[in-house]
Scaffold this motif. Sequence first.
Motif, PDB file in Angstrom:
ATOM      1  N   GLY A  33       2.361  16.172   1.304  1.00  0.00           N
ATOM      2  CA  GLY A  33       3.588  15.454   1.609  1.00  0.00           C
ATOM      3  C   GLY A  33       4.655  15.480   0.558  1.00  0.00           C
ATOM      4  N   ARG A  34       4.534  16.261  -0.519  1.00  0.00           N
ATOM      5  CA  ARG A  34       5.442  16.118  -1.653  1.00  0.00           C
ATOM      6  C   ARG A  34       6.760  16.838  -1.447  1.00  0.00           C
ATOM      7  NH1 ARG A  34       3.073  14.598  -6.364  1.00  0.00           N
ATOM      8  NH2 ARG A  34       5.156  14.672  -7.238  1.00  0.00           N
ATOM      9  N   ALA A  35       6.741  18.156  -1.250  1.00  0.00           N
ATOM     10  CA  ALA A  35       7.992  18.901  -1.205  1.00  0.00           C
ATOM     11  C   ALA A  35       8.888  18.511  -0.036  1.00  0.00           C
ATOM     12  CB  ALA A  35       7.711  20.403  -1.188  1.00  0.00           C
ATOM     13  N   PRO A  36       8.371  18.451   1.230  1.00  0.00           N
ATOM     14  CA  PRO A  36       9.259  18.150   2.338  1.00  0.00           C
ATOM     15  C   PRO A  36       9.702  16.707   2.382  1.00  0.00           C
ATOM     16  CG  PRO A  36       7.017  18.281   3.116  1.00  0.00           C
ATOM     17  CD  PRO A  36       6.993  18.699   1.681  1.00  0.00           C
ATOM     18  N   ALA A  37       9.055  15.808   1.630  1.00  0.00           N
ATOM     19  CA  ALA A  37       9.363  14.383   1.718  1.00  0.00           C
ATOM     20  C   ALA A  37      10.439  13.952   0.749  1.00  0.00           C
ATOM     21  CB  ALA A  37       8.095  13.560   1.475  1.00  0.00           C
ATOM     22  N   ARG A  38      11.086  14.929   0.069  1.00  0.00           N
ATOM     23  CA  ARG A  38      12.106  14.571  -0.904  1.00  0.00           C
ATOM     24  C   ARG A  38      13.187  13.703  -0.276  1.00  0.00           C
ATOM     25  NH1 ARG A  38      13.642  17.236  -5.455  1.00  0.00           N
ATOM     26  NH2 ARG A  38      11.424  17.547  -5.687  1.00  0.00           N
ATOM     27  N   SER A  39      13.654  14.062   0.956  1.00  0.00           N
ATOM     28  CA  SER A  39      14.700  13.288   1.606  1.00  0.00           C
ATOM     29  C   SER A  39      14.204  11.894   1.970  1.00  0.00           C
ATOM     30  CB  SER A  39      15.208  14.014   2.856  1.00  0.00           C
ATOM     31  OG  SER A  39      14.160  14.188   3.783  1.00  0.00           O
ATOM     32  N   ASP A  40      12.916  11.759   2.313  1.00  0.00           N
ATOM     33  CA  ASP A  40      12.368  10.442   2.617  1.00  0.00           C
ATOM     34  C   ASP A  40      12.392   9.552   1.385  1.00  0.00           C
ATOM     35  OD1 ASP A  40      11.173  10.835   5.482  1.00  0.00           O
ATOM     36  OD2 ASP A  40      10.527  12.583   4.338  1.00  0.00           O
ATOM     37  N   ALA A  41      12.041  10.120   0.240  1.00  0.00           N
ATOM     38  CA  ALA A  41      12.092   9.353  -0.995  1.00  0.00           C
ATOM     39  C   ALA A  41      13.523   8.937  -1.299  1.00  0.00           C
ATOM     40  CB  ALA A  41      11.514  10.176  -2.148  1.00  0.00           C
ATOM     41  N   HIS A  42      14.467   9.865  -1.096  1.00  0.00           N
ATOM     42  CA  HIS A  42      15.880   9.544  -1.295  1.00  0.00           C
ATOM     43  C   HIS A  42      16.305   8.401  -0.388  1.00  0.00           C
ATOM     44  CE1 HIS A  42      17.190  13.662  -3.162  1.00  0.00           C
ATOM     45  NE2 HIS A  42      16.452  12.935  -3.962  1.00  0.00           N
ATOM     46  N   ASP A  43      15.871   8.432   0.879  1.00  0.00           N
ATOM     47  CA  ASP A  43      16.277   7.407   1.836  1.00  0.00           C
ATOM     48  C   ASP A  43      15.783   6.026   1.418  1.00  0.00           C
ATOM     49  OD1 ASP A  43      17.674   9.159   3.413  1.00  0.00           O
ATOM     50  OD2 ASP A  43      16.054   9.456   4.865  1.00  0.00           O
ATOM     51  N   VAL A  44      14.533   5.953   0.949  1.00  0.00           N
ATOM     52  CA  VAL A  44      13.996   4.673   0.502  1.00  0.00           C
ATOM     53  C   VAL A  44      14.811   4.134  -0.664  1.00  0.00           C
ATOM     54  CG1 VAL A  44      12.004   3.542  -0.559  1.00  0.00           C
ATOM     55  CG2 VAL A  44      11.666   5.155   1.315  1.00  0.00           C
ATOM     56  N   LEU A  45      15.097   5.010  -1.636  1.00  0.00           N
ATOM     57  CA  LEU A  45      15.860   4.591  -2.805  1.00  0.00           C
ATOM     58  C   LEU A  45      17.298   4.252  -2.443  1.00  0.00           C
ATOM     59  CD1 LEU A  45      14.409   7.218  -5.258  1.00  0.00           C
ATOM     60  CD2 LEU A  45      14.359   4.757  -5.661  1.00  0.00           C
ATOM     61  N   LEU A  46      17.909   5.062  -1.581  1.00  0.00           N
ATOM     62  CA  LEU A  46      19.297   4.808  -1.175  1.00  0.00           C
ATOM     63  C   LEU A  46      19.436   3.457  -0.493  1.00  0.00           C
ATOM     64  CD1 LEU A  46      20.745   8.170   0.180  1.00  0.00           C
ATOM     65  CD2 LEU A  46      21.766   6.691  -1.546  1.00  0.00           C
ATOM     66  N   THR A  47      18.498   3.136   0.377  1.00  0.00           N
ATOM     67  CA  THR A  47      18.569   1.869   1.107  1.00  0.00           C
ATOM     68  C   THR A  47      18.563   0.689   0.147  1.00  0.00           C
ATOM     69  OG1 THR A  47      17.474   2.828   3.043  1.00  0.00           O
ATOM     70  CG2 THR A  47      17.435   0.432   2.827  1.00  0.00           C
ATOM     71  N   GLU A  48      17.633   0.699  -0.801  1.00  0.00           N
ATOM     72  CA  GLU A  48      17.570  -0.420  -1.738  1.00  0.00           C
ATOM     73  C   GLU A  48      18.754  -0.418  -2.694  1.00  0.00           C
ATOM     74  OE1 GLU A  48      13.930  -2.073  -3.382  1.00  0.00           O
ATOM     75  OE2 GLU A  48      14.653  -1.547  -5.370  1.00  0.00           O
ATOM     76  N   LEU A  49      19.077   0.750  -3.250  1.00  0.00           N
ATOM     77  CA  LEU A  49      20.154   0.802  -4.233  1.00  0.00           C
ATOM     78  C   LEU A  49      21.494   0.429  -3.617  1.00  0.00           C
ATOM     79  CD1 LEU A  49      21.353   1.435  -6.979  1.00  0.00           C
ATOM     80  CD2 LEU A  49      21.324   3.867  -6.379  1.00  0.00           C
ATOM     81  N   CYS A  50      21.800   0.951  -2.428  1.00  0.00           N
ATOM     82  CA  CYS A  50      23.112   0.687  -1.820  1.00  0.00           C
ATOM     83  C   CYS A  50      23.290  -0.785  -1.486  1.00  0.00           C
ATOM     84  CB  CYS A  50      23.301   1.543  -0.574  1.00  0.00           C
ATOM     85  SG  CYS A  50      23.569   3.299  -0.948  1.00  0.00           S
ATOM     86  N   SER A  51      22.222  -1.464  -1.137  1.00  0.00           N
ATOM     87  CA  SER A  51      22.344  -2.893  -0.842  1.00  0.00           C
ATOM     88  C   SER A  51      22.750  -3.672  -2.078  1.00  0.00           C
ATOM     89  CB  SER A  51      21.014  -3.427  -0.295  1.00  0.00           C
ATOM     90  OG  SER A  51      20.003  -3.401  -1.299  1.00  0.00           O
ATOM     91  N   VAL A  52      22.341  -3.180  -3.236  1.00  0.00           N
ATOM     92  CA  VAL A  52      22.719  -3.818  -4.505  1.00  0.00           C
ATOM     93  C   VAL A  52      24.062  -3.297  -4.984  1.00  0.00           C
ATOM     94  CG1 VAL A  52      22.073  -4.054  -6.933  1.00  0.00           C
ATOM     95  CG2 VAL A  52      20.302  -4.152  -5.166  1.00  0.00           C
ATOM     96  N   LEU A  53      24.250  -1.993  -4.879  1.00  0.00           N
ATOM     97  CA  LEU A  53      25.399  -1.322  -5.466  1.00  0.00           C
ATOM     98  C   LEU A  53      26.720  -1.787  -4.860  1.00  0.00           C
ATOM     99  CD1 LEU A  53      25.608   0.991  -7.605  1.00  0.00           C
ATOM    100  CD2 LEU A  53      25.850   2.566  -5.690  1.00  0.00           C
TER     101      LEU A  53
END
Length: 429
Positions: A33-53
């Motif tokens: 699950g590592r290489a193709p899941a890069r966008s999924d990891a980005h989505d998780v981080l984006l969701t949390e960061l944007c709510s704060v940012l």
Amino acid sequence: MSDVVLRMRNAEREAGDGRREAGDPAADADGPGRAPARSDAHDVLLTELCSVLFASLPRADQRRKGVEYLRGLLGAEGRKSIRNIARLIGGQATEQNLHHFISSSTWDWDPVRAALAQYVTAVAPPRAWVVRQTVIPKAGEHSVGVDRRFISSLGQVLNAQQAIGVWSASDEVSMPVNWRLHLSQAWLDDVPRRSQASIPASVNTRSLGDCAVAAVLELTSAWGLPARPVVADVRETDGMKVVRRLRTGGVPFMVRVNSTLPLVPVDGGPAGPGAEAVPAHRIIGAHQGRCRPVAWTDHGTGGGRRTDLVAAVRVADPAGSARLPGAGGRPRGAGGELLLLGAGAPGRRWPQELWLATAPDLPPATLFRLSRLTGRVERDFEGIADRTGIRDYTGRSFNGWHRHVTLASAAHAVAALANTGDRPLRRAC
């Protein structure tokens, strides 16, 4: 381990499991699950960061455009221009909207940047704040702050902008959290250009050293971030002025200095203890016999373990030194003693580097390893920041430049945290 990193890794595993169940051969390209899941990891981080940012942005459309711009910085091919970002997001109308959002909108980038810094500090607590000078070559003369400059680190004259970035740095990851754009006197005295770039009246001429100190002090004095040692190269500016301003602000530091910087030896030196100020290289040269091997991890592009020879001697600032009555003539520096470190690789001319630090009670090896975080920052600048558009703003607006680098820094944080893989990150208490 932080909640966001746990969620990110769960998303990676779930995405990989789903792809394997569907028979996707790419799911095991770099492990489950590592290489193709890069966008999924980005989505998780984006969701949390944007709510704060974007909590400080008053309008929903501004918050939406902020998210779109971040996605574009992370996903657009090639140069992260507004045109390329818009091409990924939605075409010409989107380009006009994003151009207005970055270059001429009214939203304040400062609280957004503060929120980013607070988020980064909580998710990946830094060992130090690393100051890095960024040179941004430009073809024309209209970009805000652009000038013909001699860049001593490159040994050439360039048409460029010059900026100072402050990075949150640990052994595992580094991320930019604050910025200053250097503006020359010529720029600030040119009323038409200043007006066209919408440079605020409060912005005045500052040296690169002044820019660095102001950006560092803002972290703790205005944003309430924890005090961490500042690691900086001050050889291209008035090094002792930077040292004095950091000491006045109560900021611990580890700064690389010129060999000719005048200092007063405390432990003795070329002329004995309590001597008048002498160049730093002569002081450390008199103590070369104190050299000890220090092993350290190269966080830069070289990688691996290395060993340098390090020696340290106590010194004082000549402007604040005074003879202590009854203390054998030992000088007392204003604000306390400093520690001068010399370092270099075995078998080569020594020292290759000179560093000046507060906290003289810390072991020299600990201080020296702290200075090596500059390699971590260089690696992440080249591998992440340049790819998320940190130098790609092409507009003329002063506020537009700051909005862009703030969001490019946020994109860097998403990419950097997503790339930590299984390395542990701990949320600060």
